[in-house]
Design a protein around this motif. Structure first.
Motif, mmCIF file in Angstrom:
data_model
loop_
_atom_site.group_PDB
_atom_site.id
_atom_site.type_symbol
_atom_site.label_atom_id
_atom_site.label_comp_id
_atom_site.label_asym_id
_atom_site.label_seq_id
_atom_site.Cartn_x
_atom_site.Cartn_y
_atom_site.Cartn_z
ATOM 1 N N PHE A 88 0.835 -1.199 0.000
ATOM 2 C CA PHE A 88 0.000 0.000 0.000
ATOM 3 C C PHE A 88 0.868 1.246 0.000
ATOM 4 C CE2 PHE A 88 0.565 -0.841 4.506
ATOM 5 C CZ PHE A 88 0.688 0.408 5.088
ATOM 6 N N ALA A 89 0.344 2.282 -0.665
ATOM 7 C CA ALA A 89 1.035 3.564 -0.769
ATOM 8 C C ALA A 89 0.356 4.565 0.152
ATOM 9 C CB ALA A 89 1.006 4.062 -2.215
ATOM 10 N N TYR A 90 1.175 5.330 0.862
ATOM 11 C CA TYR A 90 0.655 6.309 1.825
ATOM 12 C C TYR A 90 1.347 7.644 1.591
ATOM 13 C CZ TYR A 90 -0.207 8.811 6.161
ATOM 14 O OH TYR A 90 -0.561 9.763 7.068
ATOM 15 N N GLY A 91 0.620 8.735 1.854
ATOM 16 C CA GLY A 91 1.201 10.061 1.732
ATOM 17 C C GLY A 91 0.121 11.106 1.597
ATOM 18 N N GLN A 92 0.535 12.381 1.607
ATOM 19 C CA GLN A 92 -0.435 13.462 1.467
ATOM 20 C C GLN A 92 -0.991 13.478 0.053
ATOM 21 O OE1 GLN A 92 2.846 16.921 1.107
ATOM 22 N NE2 GLN A 92 0.778 17.689 0.915
ATOM 23 N N THR A 93 -2.065 14.192 -0.148
ATOM 24 C CA THR A 93 -2.667 14.264 -1.465
ATOM 25 C C THR A 93 -1.700 14.914 -2.451
ATOM 26 O OG1 THR A 93 -4.574 15.091 -2.700
ATOM 27 C CG2 THR A 93 -3.770 16.475 -0.908
ATOM 28 N N GLY A 94 -1.607 14.332 -3.638
ATOM 29 C CA GLY A 94 -0.720 14.863 -4.665
ATOM 30 C C GLY A 94 0.732 14.465 -4.525
ATOM 31 N N SER A 95 1.037 13.471 -3.677
ATOM 32 C CA SER A 95 2.433 13.080 -3.461
ATOM 33 C C SER A 95 2.883 11.946 -4.382
ATOM 34 C CB SER A 95 2.647 12.663 -2.000
ATOM 35 O OG SER A 95 1.809 11.576 -1.667
ATOM 36 N N GLY A 96 1.988 11.402 -5.214
ATOM 37 C CA GLY A 96 2.384 10.380 -6.184
ATOM 38 C C GLY A 96 1.981 8.971 -5.821
ATOM 39 N N LYS A 97 0.963 8.798 -4.985
ATOM 40 C CA LYS A 97 0.535 7.449 -4.589
ATOM 41 C C LYS A 97 -0.079 6.694 -5.765
ATOM 42 C CE LYS A 97 -2.172 9.030 -1.496
ATOM 43 N NZ LYS A 97 -1.875 10.436 -1.829
ATOM 44 N N ARG A 232 -2.531 -25.018 -1.646
ATOM 45 C CA ARG A 232 -2.145 -23.816 -0.917
ATOM 46 C C ARG A 232 -2.983 -22.649 -1.439
ATOM 47 N NH1 ARG A 232 3.867 -23.742 -2.622
ATOM 48 N NH2 ARG A 232 2.908 -24.888 -4.337
ATOM 49 N N ALA A 233 -2.981 -21.577 -0.686
ATOM 50 C CA ALA A 233 -3.739 -20.388 -1.084
ATOM 51 C C ALA A 233 -2.936 -19.144 -0.739
ATOM 52 C CB ALA A 233 -5.102 -20.346 -0.402
ATOM 53 N N GLY A 234 -2.913 -18.194 -1.661
ATOM 54 C CA GLY A 234 -2.233 -16.918 -1.439
ATOM 55 C C GLY A 234 -3.136 -15.766 -1.840
ATOM 56 N N LYS A 235 -2.894 -14.614 -1.256
ATOM 57 C CA LYS A 235 -3.707 -13.431 -1.539
ATOM 58 C C LYS A 235 -2.813 -12.208 -1.573
ATOM 59 C CE LYS A 235 -7.597 -10.721 0.282
ATOM 60 N NZ LYS A 235 -8.577 -10.593 1.389
ATOM 61 N N LEU A 236 -2.992 -11.386 -2.605
ATOM 62 C CA LEU A 236 -2.219 -10.154 -2.755
ATOM 63 C C LEU A 236 -3.185 -8.973 -2.742
ATOM 64 C CD1 LEU A 236 0.426 -8.622 -3.291
ATOM 65 C CD2 LEU A 236 0.029 -8.968 -5.743
ATOM 66 N N ASN A 237 -2.994 -8.065 -1.773
ATOM 67 C CA ASN A 237 -3.786 -6.834 -1.682
ATOM 68 C C ASN A 237 -2.950 -5.672 -2.198
ATOM 69 O OD1 ASN A 237 -6.035 -8.080 -0.358
ATOM 70 N ND2 ASN A 237 -4.889 -8.017 1.553
ATOM 71 N N LEU A 238 -3.473 -4.984 -3.189
ATOM 72 C CA LEU A 238 -2.813 -3.810 -3.753
ATOM 73 C C LEU A 238 -3.670 -2.599 -3.385
ATOM 74 C CD1 LEU A 238 -1.985 -5.419 -7.195
ATOM 75 C CD2 LEU A 238 -0.378 -5.013 -5.336
ATOM 76 N N VAL A 239 -3.175 -1.780 -2.442
ATOM 77 C CA VAL A 239 -3.984 -0.737 -1.813
ATOM 78 C C VAL A 239 -3.490 0.635 -2.264
ATOM 79 C CG1 VAL A 239 -4.877 0.148 0.371
ATOM 80 C CG2 VAL A 239 -4.223 -2.265 0.176
ATOM 81 N N ASP A 240 -4.441 1.426 -2.752
ATOM 82 C CA ASP A 240 -4.152 2.820 -3.108
ATOM 83 C C ASP A 240 -4.953 3.702 -2.160
ATOM 84 O OD1 ASP A 240 -3.464 5.190 -4.240
ATOM 85 O OD2 ASP A 240 -4.602 4.923 -6.094
ATOM 86 N N LEU A 241 -4.270 4.261 -1.158
ATOM 87 C CA LEU A 241 -4.955 5.071 -0.148
ATOM 88 C C LEU A 241 -5.180 6.487 -0.662
ATOM 89 C CD1 LEU A 241 -3.004 4.069 3.088
ATOM 90 C CD2 LEU A 241 -5.168 3.163 2.263
ATOM 91 N N ALA A 242 -6.298 7.070 -0.255
ATOM 92 C CA ALA A 242 -6.511 8.488 -0.512
ATOM 93 C C ALA A 242 -5.566 9.293 0.371
ATOM 94 C CB ALA A 242 -7.967 8.859 -0.228
ATOM 95 N N GLY A 243 -5.181 10.472 -0.089
ATOM 96 C CA GLY A 243 -4.184 11.261 0.626
ATOM 97 C C GLY A 243 -4.773 12.088 1.748
ATOM 98 N N SER A 244 -3.959 12.272 2.796
ATOM 99 C CA SER A 244 -4.363 13.177 3.867
ATOM 100 C C SER A 244 -4.384 14.608 3.334
ATOM 101 C CB SER A 244 -3.391 13.060 5.042
ATOM 102 O OG SER A 244 -2.064 13.337 4.616
ATOM 103 N N GLU A 245 -5.332 15.418 3.827
ATOM 104 C CA GLU A 245 -5.543 16.747 3.264
ATOM 105 C C GLU A 245 -5.646 17.798 4.354
ATOM 106 O OE1 GLU A 245 -8.894 16.886 0.726
ATOM 107 O OE2 GLU A 245 -8.218 15.295 -0.610
ATOM 108 N N ARG A 246 -5.259 19.021 3.965
ATOM 109 C CA ARG A 246 -5.520 20.208 4.766
ATOM 110 C C ARG A 246 -6.417 21.131 3.949
ATOM 111 N NH1 ARG A 246 -0.329 22.233 8.311
ATOM 112 N NH2 ARG A 246 -0.012 20.306 9.487
#
Length: 733
Positions: A88-97, A232-246
């Motif tokens: 997962f990608a984290y960061g403020q809004t507009g940081s390139g997530k 066997r079983a595997g799972k991949l989560n690909l998370v795109d978080l919305a950015g924190s905002e002011r």
């Protein structure tokens, strides 16, 4: 079961056009070899830059391809082996997530993590030997704390979270789509991306207004040398978080502001979970504070390998947001997960498919236990050659020859193209392997046709067998040596990078020890080395004191903010309580909502959905006692009879003058009414009373039933009244 920490890398994008127009300067710098990131506070040249160390640092000139091969490749490879993984990608809004996760199709080096993960998974699947995979995908978003299925029929429908003892937390009724290639994965993610909530803000023209999670579910069935299947079983989560905002920077208002509030609340809940996990003393982890943390519960402290990509803006006007992201990421790398291979899952759909395929093959071949498609093909060939002792038709032989001629013709063409264009050996082997697979499938299809011709009842079984075999993939490029070699090289490169990272991190810790343990040629060298070490320690001490000061100031600001929020909530609570106190008396007494104390006792908190379950509104109807039933029925009967009367024409009918005069004569009031006209003149007595001519009693109108129901007794149409003082009337006309 061993544990491993969450892997954290930071990535810095270049200055964008808006930051250049504002005259922003670079506040970030990185040491790529030591995996260190430095951030300088604007206007504080005398303060040393703050320093953070991570599992990887990628500055403005590093590509997504380099980052994926070095840090994400081992995690995705583990998913194909039966582990769970989350990126997962984290960061403020507009940081390139979103750029990091989705990327650009051109240039190829800037393709995002998600499309690279697609290619990686199917490359591993195609190179696998004696292994079959069932691949399914799902795509959801969390918008304003509501879960939506981006691939469902109704993308605005709200879905519910459920928890299972074995499956863990899952989304009820979330659609799952079987995929067989990279192209199918790209098609469905493009479909889901079009349904995702995005909007324009001052910080980003395509700002994500929701968190999105694209999940790839793998079920793996491998066959060992003894012919035994292992699931066997595997799972991949690909998370795109919305950015924190002011709000002051994004200019969000109205609906955008409400979205930003929900986004910040969920990210704050994620930060609280990370802090509780790192603290180690917290007995309660607040996973239930938001839908995001519930879905990522297994990725933070559970059975998952997790990679966090912290995206940063290098501009000095975003110093506070970038520093907050760095501190956030620095805490996250201390989380300990407990990943393990998910062996023999009980709810594996692939297990059902494999068992059904075996049964169908046994039925078609007539020999239970047949489990190999090539074996089935040879058996079908023998059966077709021995059936009914009839020679095969010339059409069948012609079909065989036609398939063989096409195979030889295409093979010769490929070799000629290779010689003419000097294609790579890997490309040629890949095409030959694909052609060989096509030839074998066409030949097997012909065998199926022959079997159906001799046994028509087996056509349904064959159709079901082909359908099940098309659901699973794996081993298509098992004979492609070049592709397998490329796959091994990428794995070795990722392992080498991991070793280098461990050495770089250990080198930072060993520097101080080396200074003390080294043997110097002269006292001057020893003094110089130790003086340099002392300067570094003094610089670190100063940086630590400044960090403590900043943290205390930040804590004080957060404390004041919390106190202001508490006061505001108290005022709002008092307002709502006052409104309820005024409104409760207005509620009907026979309604259950007239008693607030009882409602509070009956209300139930729904932990699953985070809402209060209030009782339904009910009104209790009261009935009269049995003794009054007769009177009530009589009144109802009288009212029913009165409906048949013409009340307007009888009761409210304008009365004649004689009737009015007769009515007034029976009254003892001195009220002066407007007298009726008789030949154009009015008749008044001496005292001003109206002269009423006599009116016969039979001229009076009957009383309606509505007045009779009032219980007033009337005798001969006259109303009894108390005796009043006599009035003297003038007898003159």
């Amino acid at each position: 079961m061993g544990s491993e920490s969450v892997k954290v890398v930071v990535r810095c994008r270049p200055l964008n056009d808006r930051e250049k127009a504002l005259g922003s300067k670079m506040a970030l710098s990185m040491d790529l070899h030591r995996c260190q990131c430095f951030i300088e506070k604007p206007g504080a040249a005398d303060e040393p830059p703050k320093q953070f160390t991570f599992d990887g640092t990628y500055f403005i000139d590093q590509t997504t391809e380099q980052m994926y091969n070095e840090i994400a490749y081992p995690l995705v490879e583990g998913v194909t082996e039966g582990y769970n993984g989350t990126i997962f990608a984290y960061g403020q809004t507009g940081s390139g997530k979103s750029f990091t996760m989705q990327g650009l199709s051109d240039p190829a080096s800037q393709r995002g993590v998600i499309p690279r993960a697609f290619e990686h998974i199917f490359e591993s699947i195609q190179c696998a030997e004696n292994t079959k995979f069932l691949v399914r995908a799902s795509y959801l978003e969390i918008y304003n704390e509501e879960i939506r299925d981006l691939l469902g029929n109704n993308t605005k429908q709200r879905l519910e979270l459920k928890e299972h003892p074995e499956r863990g937390v899952y989304v009820q009724y979330l659609s799952m789509h079987t995929v067989h290639s990279v192209g199918e994965c790209e098609r469905i993610i493009l479909q889901g991306w079009k349904n995702r909530a995005v909007a324009y803000t001052l910080m980003n023209k395509d700002s994500s207004r929701s968190h999105s999670i694209f999940s790839i579910h793998l079920e793996i069935c491998s066959t060992d040398e003894a012919g035994q299947d292992h699931l066997r079983a595997g799972k991949l989560n690909l998370v795109d978080l919305a950015g924190s905002e002011r709000q002051s920077k994004t200019g969000a208002t109205g609906e955008r502001l409400r979205e930003a509030t929900k986004i910040n609340l969920s990210l704050s809940a994620l930060g609280n979970v990370i802090s509780a996990l790192v603290d180690g003393r917290s007995k309660y982890i607040p996973y239930r504070d938001s839908k995001l943390t519930r879905l990522l519960q297994d990725s933070l402290g559970g059975n998952t390998r997790t990679l966090m990509i912290a995206c940063l803006s290098p501009a000095d006007n975003n110093y506070e947001e970038s520093l907050s992201t760095l501190r956030y990421a620095n805490r996250a790398k201390s989380i300990q997960n407990r990943p393990r291979v998910n062996e023999d899952p009980k709810d594996a759909l692939l297990r059902e498919y494999q068992e059904e395929i075996k049964k169908l093959r046994a039925l078609l071949s007539g020999q239970p236990g047949s489990s190999n498609l090539s074996t089935l093909a040879s058996q079908l060939s023998e059966q077709c050659s021995d059936l009914s002792s009839r020679p095969q038709s010339s059409t069948t032989e012609a079909d065989k020859e036609k398939i063989k001629e096409e195979y030889e013709e295409k093979l010769a063409k490929l070799q000629a193209d290779y010689n003419a264009q000097q294609e790579s050996k890997a490309k040629l082997q890949e095409d030959i392997a694909a052609l060989r697979s096509s030839y074998e499938s066409n030949l097997l299809r012909l065998f199926y046709y022959l079997l159906i011709m001799h046994h028509p009842y087996s056509s349904g079984l064959l159709h079901r067998l082909q359908q099940l075999e098309q659901e699973v993939v794996g081993g298509e490029q098992a004979r492609n040596k070049e592709l397998q070699q490329k796959h091994r090289q990428r794995k070795n490169l990722a392992h080498l990078r991991k070793v280098q990272l461990v050495q770089a991190l250990s080198q930072n810790n060993e520097e101080s020890e080396n200074v003390l343990l080294n043997v110097y040629n002269c006292i001057q060298d020893e003094v110089y080395a130790k003086s340099q070490m002392l300067l570094k320690m003094q610089s670190k001490l100063k940086a630590a004191k400044l960090e403590i000061r900043d943290l205390q100031a930040e804590f004080e600001a957060e404390r004041n903010d919390y106190l202001a929020t508490i006061r505001r909530l108290e005022r709002e609570g008092q307002l709502l309580h006052g409104l309820l106190e005024r409104m409760v008396p207005l509620v009907r007494r026979d309604c259950n909502y007239s008693n607030l104390d009882r409602l509070k006792k009956e209300a139930v908190w729904d932990e699953e959905n985070g809402i209060w379950r209030l009782p339904d509104v009910t009104v209790q109807k009261t009935t009269l006692p049995s003794g009054e039933t007769y009177e009530e029925d009589r009144y109802k009967e009288m009212l029913d009879r009165s409906d048949s009367e013409n009340i307007v024409n009888n009761y409210f009918k304008p009365k004649r003058a004689s009737q009015l005069l007769g009515s007034d004569a029976t009254k003892g009031h001195k009220t002066i009414h407007s007298p009726p006209l008789v030949n154009g003149a009015t008749h008044l007595n001496v005292s001003g009373a109206i002269m009423n001519p006599p009116v016969s009693s039979d001229a009076m109108l009957p009383r309606p039933f509505r007045l009779e129901s009032l219980g007033v007794h009337v005798s001969n149409g006259k109303v009894k009244r108390k005796k009043s003082k006599p009035h003297i009337y003038n007898e003159e006309i």
